[in-house]
Structures are given as C-alpha cells and as structure tokens.
Design a protein around this motif. Sequence first.
Motif, PDB file in Angstrom:
ATOM      1  N   ARG A  86       0.841  -1.181   0.000  1.00  0.00           N
ATOM      2  CA  ARG A  86       0.000   0.000   0.000  1.00  0.00           C
ATOM      3  C   ARG A  86       0.881   1.237   0.000  1.00  0.00           C
ATOM      4  N   PRO A  87       0.544   2.215  -0.880  1.00  0.00           N
ATOM      5  CA  PRO A  87       1.386   3.424  -0.904  1.00  0.00           C
ATOM      6  C   PRO A  87       1.262   4.202   0.384  1.00  0.00           C
ATOM      7  N   ARG A  88       2.353   4.660   0.868  1.00  0.00           N
ATOM      8  CA  ARG A  88       2.390   5.448   2.093  1.00  0.00           C
ATOM      9  C   ARG A  88       3.004   6.804   1.805  1.00  0.00           C
ATOM     10  N   LEU A  89       2.304   7.846   2.240  1.00  0.00           N
ATOM     11  CA  LEU A  89       2.847   9.199   2.098  1.00  0.00           C
ATOM     12  C   LEU A  89       3.713   9.516   3.307  1.00  0.00           C
ATOM     13  N   ARG A  90       4.880   9.833   3.029  1.00  0.00           N
ATOM     14  CA  ARG A  90       5.754  10.212   4.123  1.00  0.00           C
ATOM     15  C   ARG A  90       5.312  11.553   4.692  1.00  0.00           C
ATOM     16  N   LEU A  91       5.491  11.694   5.979  1.00  0.00           N
ATOM     17  CA  LEU A  91       5.053  12.911   6.634  1.00  0.00           C
ATOM     18  C   LEU A  91       5.743  14.146   6.072  1.00  0.00           C
ATOM     19  N   GLY A  92       6.928  13.989   5.538  1.00  0.00           N
ATOM     20  CA  GLY A  92       7.647  15.140   5.016  1.00  0.00           C
ATOM     21  C   GLY A  92       7.159  15.594   3.657  1.00  0.00           C
ATOM     22  N   LEU A  93       6.382  14.759   2.937  1.00  0.00           N
ATOM     23  CA  LEU A  93       5.950  15.111   1.593  1.00  0.00           C
ATOM     24  C   LEU A  93       4.830  16.146   1.617  1.00  0.00           C
ATOM     25  N   ILE A  94       3.881  15.994   2.523  1.00  0.00           N
ATOM     26  CA  ILE A  94       2.749  16.919   2.573  1.00  0.00           C
ATOM     27  C   ILE A  94       3.199  18.343   2.910  1.00  0.00           C
ATOM     28  N   PRO A  95       4.016  18.552   3.944  1.00  0.00           N
ATOM     29  CA  PRO A  95       4.502  19.921   4.187  1.00  0.00           C
ATOM     30  C   PRO A  95       5.271  20.503   3.003  1.00  0.00           C
ATOM     31  N   LEU A  96       5.985  19.651   2.283  1.00  0.00           N
ATOM     32  CA  LEU A  96       6.734  20.133   1.122  1.00  0.00           C
ATOM     33  C   LEU A  96       5.781  20.620   0.037  1.00  0.00           C
ATOM     34  N   LEU A  97       4.714  19.868  -0.226  1.00  0.00           N
ATOM     35  CA  LEU A  97       3.740  20.274  -1.233  1.00  0.00           C
ATOM     36  C   LEU A  97       3.050  21.575  -0.831  1.00  0.00           C
ATOM     37  N   LEU A  98       2.689  21.675   0.441  1.00  0.00           N
ATOM     38  CA  LEU A  98       2.055  22.907   0.914  1.00  0.00           C
ATOM     39  C   LEU A  98       2.988  24.105   0.772  1.00  0.00           C
ATOM     40  N   LEU A  99       4.266  23.882   1.047  1.00  0.00           N
ATOM     41  CA  LEU A  99       5.242  24.962   0.910  1.00  0.00           C
ATOM     42  C   LEU A  99       5.361  25.394  -0.549  1.00  0.00           C
ATOM     43  N   LEU A 100       5.375  24.435  -1.466  1.00  0.00           N
ATOM     44  CA  LEU A 100       5.476  24.772  -2.887  1.00  0.00           C
ATOM     45  C   LEU A 100       4.250  25.546  -3.360  1.00  0.00           C
ATOM     46  N   ILE A 101       3.071  25.167  -2.865  1.00  0.00           N
ATOM     47  CA  ILE A 101       1.848  25.873  -3.252  1.00  0.00           C
ATOM     48  C   ILE A 101       1.893  27.317  -2.760  1.00  0.00           C
ATOM     49  N   VAL A 102       2.312  27.499  -1.508  1.00  0.00           N
ATOM     50  CA  VAL A 102       2.394  28.855  -0.956  1.00  0.00           C
ATOM     51  C   VAL A 102       3.406  29.694  -1.736  1.00  0.00           C
ATOM     52  N   VAL A 103       4.540  29.098  -2.051  1.00  0.00           N
ATOM     53  CA  VAL A 103       5.565  29.822  -2.826  1.00  0.00           C
ATOM     54  C   VAL A 103       5.010  30.223  -4.186  1.00  0.00           C
ATOM     55  N   TRP A 104       4.274  29.325  -4.828  1.00  0.00           N
ATOM     56  CA  TRP A 104       3.693  29.618  -6.143  1.00  0.00           C
ATOM     57  C   TRP A 104       2.677  30.762  -6.034  1.00  0.00           C
ATOM     58  N   LEU A 105       1.797  30.698  -5.043  1.00  0.00           N
ATOM     59  CA  LEU A 105       0.759  31.719  -4.902  1.00  0.00           C
ATOM     60  C   LEU A 105       1.347  33.090  -4.595  1.00  0.00           C
ATOM     61  N   VAL A 106       2.495  33.128  -3.960  1.00  0.00           N
ATOM     62  CA  VAL A 106       3.125  34.406  -3.620  1.00  0.00           C
ATOM     63  C   VAL A 106       4.058  34.877  -4.735  1.00  0.00           C
ATOM     64  N   ALA A 107       4.781  33.941  -5.330  1.00  0.00           N
ATOM     65  CA  ALA A 107       5.807  34.315  -6.307  1.00  0.00           C
ATOM     66  C   ALA A 107       5.205  34.860  -7.600  1.00  0.00           C
ATOM     67  N   VAL A 108       4.088  34.289  -8.040  1.00  0.00           N
ATOM     68  CA  VAL A 108       3.495  34.735  -9.317  1.00  0.00           C
ATOM     69  C   VAL A 108       3.052  36.196  -9.253  1.00  0.00           C
ATOM     70  N   PRO A 109       2.274  36.621  -8.238  1.00  0.00           N
ATOM     71  CA  PRO A 109       1.925  38.045  -8.173  1.00  0.00           C
ATOM     72  C   PRO A 109       3.134  38.962  -8.002  1.00  0.00           C
ATOM     73  N   LEU A 110       4.130  38.513  -7.248  1.00  0.00           N
ATOM     74  CA  LEU A 110       5.317  39.350  -7.075  1.00  0.00           C
ATOM     75  C   LEU A 110       6.064  39.516  -8.391  1.00  0.00           C
ATOM     76  N   TYR A 111       6.098  38.459  -9.182  1.00  0.00           N
ATOM     77  CA  TYR A 111       6.767  38.557 -10.480  1.00  0.00           C
ATOM     78  C   TYR A 111       6.042  39.560 -11.390  1.00  0.00           C
ATOM     79  N   PHE A 112       4.717  39.431 -11.468  1.00  0.00           N
ATOM     80  CA  PHE A 112       3.972  40.330 -12.353  1.00  0.00           C
ATOM     81  C   PHE A 112       3.863  41.738 -11.778  1.00  0.00           C
ATOM     82  N   TRP A 113       4.104  41.889 -10.472  1.00  0.00           N
ATOM     83  CA  TRP A 113       4.150  43.228  -9.899  1.00  0.00           C
ATOM     84  C   TRP A 113       5.238  44.060 -10.569  1.00  0.00           C
TER      85      TRP A 113
END
Length: 400
Positions: A86-113
Amino acid sequence: MADRPQGSGMPEKGTPEYDWLYGSQSQSPSSDVTRQVPAQGADRPDETRVMPVARREARGSGGQPPGRTRTAASAPPPKPKKRRWRPRLRLGLIPLLLLLIVVWLVAVPLYFWTKIDKVDAQPSGDRPGDQPGTNYLIVGSDKADDLTDEQREVLDTPERGGTNTDTIIVLHTGSGGRTMMSIPRDTLVEVPDGGTQMINAAFASGGAPLLVQRVEALTGIHIDHYVELGFGSVINTVDAFGGVEICPKQDMKDPLARLDIKKGCQEVDGLTALAYSRSRHVTALSDLDRVARQREVISALGSEAKTPWTFVNPVRYWKLNKAASGAIRVDEEMNPLDLGRFALAMTGDSQTCTMPNLSAPSDPNRIIADPDRAPALFNAIIEDTTVPKAACTPTGRARS
C-alpha cells in the motif's frame, strides 16, 4: 562436657552415648525417639514421590529433531502470508507540497508586480486629511495600447495612450463595510479658475493627479490609492476566467459599442463584457445605467476571482495575473501588499451605489451631485460608517 569417643568411623548402633540418636533396644517401638524411616515401597502408594521426568527431544533448525530427516509425507511448514503493498505518504511530503503551493501563490503576483506601470497620482494643493478605512479611486480609461491587433480591429480603435475615462469609482473598505460608489463621467465640478467642467475632462487635461484632486474636492473623501484599468484589462481578465455572467434587463443592440445581446443572464467573453460596460445609447438613463453595468462587470470579475479554482488551477492563476499586470496602472506609493488588499476588496461583497445626483439646471445632459442626499453618502465613507439605504441607489436617483 564429656569427651566424644574417638574413632575414624560413624558411631555404632548400640553405643550407650548415642542411644538418643539410634534409640536403645530396650525402648519400645512406639517411643517418639528419632528412628530411621523405612524406604518407600509399593505398599505405600499415597506417599509423595518423585515423578519421572518426560524426555524432550531437542530440535534443530527447520523444526526437526537432530538426526532426523523430514520425509516427503511430512507436512511442510505454513508459508507466511504476503502483505499487500500500500502506498504510504511520508510525513515530510505533505509539508513540502504545501510549501510549494504557498511559494507559487506568492511568487506569481510578485513577479507580475514588476511588470505593472506606476504613475504619479499625488495631487497638489490642499487635500482632505487622513480618514479611517482605505479609499481606492478606480479609473477605467480608453487606454488601447494593451490590446492585440485582432482586438483593436474588432473594437475599431487606434492605439493610443488613454485620454478619456468612462469609469470613475471610489471603492471604500473599512469597519463600515465595503462600498463601491460610481461617479458619472458627465458630472459637473467646479474648476479653480471659475466655472464648471465635466469631471472626466480632468483626466484628459491633467491625468491622474488632477482627477484625484477633482474627486477629493467634490466628495471630501481622501483618496489613498489610484488604480487605472484599460480596455485590455477587462477583455483579457474576463477571458482568463473563461467568461463572466451578466444579466441585462432588456435586449441591447448598440452598434457604436459593438454590442448585440438578448435579455437575461448569460455567459459572455471579454469583448462582449467590455461592450456591455461601455454602451450608453440603448437605455433611457444613458450614462447612469452604464455605471451600474460597469459595477456589475467588476463584481462578476470579483466573484470569479474568489473561487477556489482560481488558486488551484495554476494555468488560470498565471493567466489572470498576466492579464491584470498588462493593463493596469497604480500610484507610485502602492506596494505589493496594498495591491493584494485591493484585490481582496474587489472580490468581497460590496454595497454598490451611484453618487446621488440631479440633472444640471444649465444642461439637462449633464448632472450634478444632489445637495440633499449626496452628503449622507460622502460622510458615511469619510467616517467609515454604514451607508444609509436612501443614499445608495443603482443610478443615484431618489427612490420613488
């Protein structure tokens, strides 16, 4: 103490000194002196006896006794059950994905600013003092240099830097709620050298600083930030959302605005949304009806922007920021955080009004601020309090 008999062996039975141990032959068998207990025999089964120890054979590896070979008839040991993978998600993967999403949501507006044009919108002369809440002046200009050649051909407009404004809106946010107040472009205002002038002429002659000064002089509202939108901002932003919903109350056919739509709610593209917000030759109240449609389009854009799909879909999020940055101008004092607050204010529920107005006595085709009802709306924004319903109508005319 008497000396013990000397000798090398055990004391012999019958020796008088040791009668206490072995007893004397003169004593009767019933005496309680210590005597030798006869050995246990078969005739005394109830006496405790040692049980024979069961012999246990040692087993070697494989479960077989040493020296004994397992035959074919012997049962094989049970095979261990296979565990399903059975596939198991490591606890470190979810925080990493959340961090990437936050970086994307912040970086795109800052770039177009960094791609957004900044303009000087600071007026000269005396201004109203600081007021609670935040007031944005939203200006819709005929800036067409952000259109593609195809869009310019459809609209039949040349490339120009934007000399007229069809939309003037004061957006207020604060503890009293959000209020979006339109000022009709045909509103007459006093000018310093005497006389009156249409308010949109200030934009044509003096740009953003003069327009801000005229709005502040008319309303007494301190303008904190200036946001200018061009044609392309409406078209490209609507198309980035995949269309918006408008609800015309009648069939509208306006060749000058290149508009031909039926009555009722419908999904439209960017060009149609722009034509719908610009048309002023179909309805009875002309410009007053138009400002209400402009707020309708802006509110529809805000409703689309706050849906989760905007942030979940990276392509849509990228197109939206790109479209907005290519056709927007802001004041030089605004920073990315201020622009973020403006975007949130645009997506929130707002009370929409048109400045209370009357037809100008000198020219029925022009309007003036209603001296009896307009101050109530202006003061509610200035003081950051709830706007009275009587002062807030879609066209700015008194309720019948």
